[in-house]
Design a protein around this motif. Structure first.
Motif: not given
Length: 339
Positions: A18-19, A47-53
């Motif tokens: 989940i990004g 929260a552990g999100v590591d993919f950003f757009d």
């Protein structure tokens, strides 16, 4: 978020499933507070999100949508500011190809522009390489082979790690992949927008391309927060979209009400179930739900722990069968001016 990761296409990049889509922090969905947006990005990291757009054009809505401009490159600068001290924790995807003119937004895929756009994005983001670089829309006057060839040269130069495309069909994916490995396809995909299932998803499986769904929550409709009487102000992009027009919206919300009942019976939010349905599809999928609020980031991340049986998946797919959802994907923005 759990420790499970997926590999992004033809690469060694591994991301959590989940990004975070950052577009709404700069345009399209009403006003946004920049400091709150930065705090939301930080909450996502925690929260552990590591993919950003992001994209270079986010913030430059302008004449194409009738919205106030915050400025071309605004969203990239915002994301760069937010992750400046945590670069080693993030995978950044950005896009090029749509740029503002006096008459709105035009599409430019010329090889010389590809390189100019990349250098400008690197400066705005404050980084020395882009992890995933997408062609946002393809310039129909430039063969895709030329655009992707220029993108491949950016990989060779160390400015980009892997390549992606956005909003393209199966034929374009095959032509592009013959020039250079394509690792990611960004397209709208959700319970209520499933147009890529017939041809595009099979092509991605064939070519080893990870699908990165934008608007995986139906532009917030699948989160269950709207009612039939909801109206959208002029500066909200949803006001232009067929699914949100009055004659369609009430019918579509009946499907969302059924999703809410399904989700509440299982102790989850409808948004979590909608994301879990995507994650359960037979392909590597990395949805990038957008939000401006930290609480919704945490709620979205929890979708990775939602169990859905084969019967559950079939029931949801049937509920949102394409012939039951009213309205197409885009309205007046379906065709943007080219050079």
């Amino acid at each position: 978020m759990g420790t499970a990761r997926i590999t992004l296409g033809h690469s060694d990049i591994r991301i959590r499933p989940i990004g975070l889509g950052c577009m709404g922090m700069s345009q399209f969905y009403g006003p946004a507070d920049e400091d709150e947006s930065v705090a939301t990005i930080h909450a996502a990291l925690d929260a552990g999100v590591d993919f950003f757009d992001t994209s270079d054009v986010y913030g430059a809505a302008g004449a194409a949508t009738g919205q106030e401009q915050r400025g071309f490159g605004h969203n990239e600068r915002l994301l760069g500011r937010a992750v400046r001290d945590r670069r080693d924790e993030v995978v950044i995807g950005t896009k090029f190809g749509a740029r503002p003119t006096g008459n709105g937004i035009e599409i430019d895929g010329r090889p010389e522009y590809v390189k100019q756009a990349c250098d400008a994005s690197l400066r705005r983001l404050g980084i020395d390489h882009i992890d995933v670089y997408y062609a946002h829309r393809l310039d129909e006057r430039v063969p895709v082979e030329e655009t992707v060839g220029a993108m491949a040269e950016l990989v060779e130069a160390g400015k980009v790690r892997v390549l992606g495309l956005s909003n393209v069909g199966a034929d374009i994916l095959r032509r592009a992949s013959a020039v250079a490995p394509i690792s990611a396809l960004q397209s709208e995909y959700s319970l209520w927008e499933r147009g890529i299932e017939r041809e595009v998803l099979p092509a991605c499986r064939e070519l080893g391309i990870t699908v990165v769904p934008f608007s995986p929550l139906g532009r917030a409709a699948l989160a269950g927060t709207f009612s039939a009487g909801t109206s959208f102000p002029a500066d909200d992009f949803r006001a232009t979209l067929p699914k949100f027009r009055a004659e369609n919206f009430a019918e579509n919300l009946r499907l969302v009400e059924a999703l809410k009942e399904f989700s509440e019976a299982r102790g989850h939010t409808p948004g979590q179930v909608a994301l879990a349905w995507l994650l359960a599809q037979p392909h590597d999928i990395a949805p990038i739900p957008g939000t401006k609020r930290a609480k919704y980031v945490r709620e979205n991340v929890a979708a990775t722990g939602v169990p859905l049986s084969a019967d559950d998946l079939a029931e949801l797919a049937g509920l949102f069968a394409p012939d039951r959802v009213r309205g197409g994907q885009y309205g007046d923005l379906a065709v943007l001016p080219r050079r």
